[in-house]
Write a protein that holds these residues in place. Structure first.
Motif, PDB file in Angstrom:
ATOM      1  N   ARG A  96       0.833  -1.215   0.000  1.00  0.00           N
ATOM      2  CA  ARG A  96       0.000   0.000   0.000  1.00  0.00           C
ATOM      3  C   ARG A  96       0.866   1.264   0.000  1.00  0.00           C
ATOM      4  NH1 ARG A  96      -5.371  -0.439   0.448  1.00  0.00           N
ATOM      5  NH2 ARG A  96      -6.315  -2.303   1.377  1.00  0.00           N
ATOM      6  N   ASP A  97       1.937   1.230   0.752  1.00  0.00           N
ATOM      7  CA  ASP A  97       2.826   2.390   0.810  1.00  0.00           C
ATOM      8  C   ASP A  97       3.380   2.726  -0.574  1.00  0.00           C
ATOM      9  OD1 ASP A  97       4.578   4.369   2.247  1.00  0.00           O
ATOM     10  OD2 ASP A  97       6.136   3.053   1.447  1.00  0.00           O
ATOM     11  N   CYS A 152       2.031   1.815  -3.479  1.00  0.00           N
ATOM     12  CA  CYS A 152       0.882   2.238  -4.303  1.00  0.00           C
ATOM     13  C   CYS A 152       0.581   3.721  -4.118  1.00  0.00           C
ATOM     14  CB  CYS A 152      -0.371   1.454  -3.918  1.00  0.00           C
ATOM     15  SG  CYS A 152      -0.417  -0.226  -4.495  1.00  0.00           S
ATOM     16  N   LYS A 153       0.509   4.132  -2.875  1.00  0.00           N
ATOM     17  CA  LYS A 153       0.120   5.514  -2.569  1.00  0.00           C
ATOM     18  C   LYS A 153       1.119   6.523  -3.123  1.00  0.00           C
ATOM     19  CE  LYS A 153      -2.532   4.370   1.573  1.00  0.00           C
ATOM     20  NZ  LYS A 153      -2.553   4.356   3.059  1.00  0.00           N
ATOM     21  N   LEU A 200      -4.498  -2.982  -6.071  1.00  0.00           N
ATOM     22  CA  LEU A 200      -4.666  -1.885  -5.111  1.00  0.00           C
ATOM     23  C   LEU A 200      -4.487  -0.532  -5.796  1.00  0.00           C
ATOM     24  CD1 LEU A 200      -2.857  -3.286  -1.938  1.00  0.00           C
ATOM     25  CD2 LEU A 200      -5.314  -2.980  -2.281  1.00  0.00           C
ATOM     26  N   THR A 201      -3.559  -0.473  -6.742  1.00  0.00           N
ATOM     27  CA  THR A 201      -3.381   0.762  -7.510  1.00  0.00           C
ATOM     28  C   THR A 201      -4.669   1.122  -8.236  1.00  0.00           C
ATOM     29  OG1 THR A 201      -1.017   0.342  -7.806  1.00  0.00           O
ATOM     30  CG2 THR A 201      -2.048   1.875  -9.346  1.00  0.00           C
ATOM     31  N   TYR A 229      -7.122   2.756  -5.861  1.00  0.00           N
ATOM     32  CA  TYR A 229      -6.785   4.156  -5.577  1.00  0.00           C
ATOM     33  C   TYR A 229      -7.137   5.045  -6.773  1.00  0.00           C
ATOM     34  CZ  TYR A 229      -4.205   2.559  -1.452  1.00  0.00           C
ATOM     35  OH  TYR A 229      -3.859   1.998  -0.243  1.00  0.00           O
TER      36      TYR A 229
END
Length: 235
Positions: free
Chosen positions: A48-49, A51-52, A80-81, A84
């Motif tokens: 997640r880190d 991706c963000k 996950l990308t 977002y």
């Protein structure tokens, strides 16, 4: 090149010892549901880190590269990308994201990949649209597509729209795999969090014939006396 930079970051947080644990946890042995899947040993917070930090720069082509990757965590990064991207996208872009997801369903092939993406892409996209596609997935006889179908309804449940969750739960009631039993039970429990009467009407009709795991997941939040009555067939 952006993809190379992201791969480099993924490699930097990979841990062989975790990879070996994940291989066992996600049942990658011969004949198991995740047979042949490959892990790098990267945790969801680490993914997640990354991706963000990169999703705003990534193209859908970049994302597709990761979704189709042989390494499980790379596929998760791609999915996950997409979630977002979807949150920030205009309607036309949302359709592109949804189409990319649907076109790559064969790569969404374990429960975490489904659970962390299907509600937030398929479910969100179909909130105000026709939903027959979910029933095509149910009829596909493909485990992960069927899990996508029931998990997508989580988005509807959040809006207090339960009808498709209940219809799909009924269709999957006698499924042979416990990963579907767990998913259906979980979604029924989520219905019950918002309207226990709706959940119980469904359970009273079907609880004696549904798989035990499905029932246990569905009634997990019931008070103990009521839970025991369901388990003993006394409702």
């Amino acid at each position: 090149m952006l993809k190379k930079q992201i791969v480099k970051e993924l490699e930097s947080v990979s841990k062989r010892t975790k990879a070996e644990i994940f291989q066992r946890f996600f049942k990658t042995g011969k004949g198991e549901y995740g047979e042949g899947d490959t892990f790098a040993g990267i945790t969801v917070p680490e993914i997640r880190d990354i991706c963000k930090r990169y999703y705003k720069e990534m193209s859908l082509k970049d994302v597709e590269f990761f979704i189709q990757h042989k390494i499980h965590e790379y596929r998760l990064l791609g999915l996950l990308t997409l979630t977002y991207m979807y949150k920030k996208a205009e309607e036309e872009k949302k359709t592109e994201i949804y189409s990319l997801y649907v076109d790559n369903l064969k790569y969404i092939n374990n429960w975490d990949l489904v659970d962390l993406s299907a509600p937030n892409i398929v479910g969100e996209y179909l909130l105000e649209r026709e939903r027959s596609f979910l029933y095509e997935l149910v009829k596909s006889n493909a485990l992960w597509k069927q899990r996508v179908a029931i998990l997508a309804t989580f988005a509807f449940i959040r809006k207090n729209d339960f009808k498709d969750t209940l219809k799909i739960s009924e269709l999957l009631l006698h499924h042979e795999h416990d990963l579907i039993h767990k998913a259906v039970g979980w979604m029924l429990r989520e219905v019950g969090k918002r309207n226990q009467d709706v959940e119980e009407r469904f359970l009273k009709k079907y609880y004696k014939e549904m798989p035990r795991t499905m029932l246990r997941y569905a009634i997990e939040r019931f008070e103990e006396g009521k839970r025991q009555k369901y388990l003993k067939g006394l409702v």
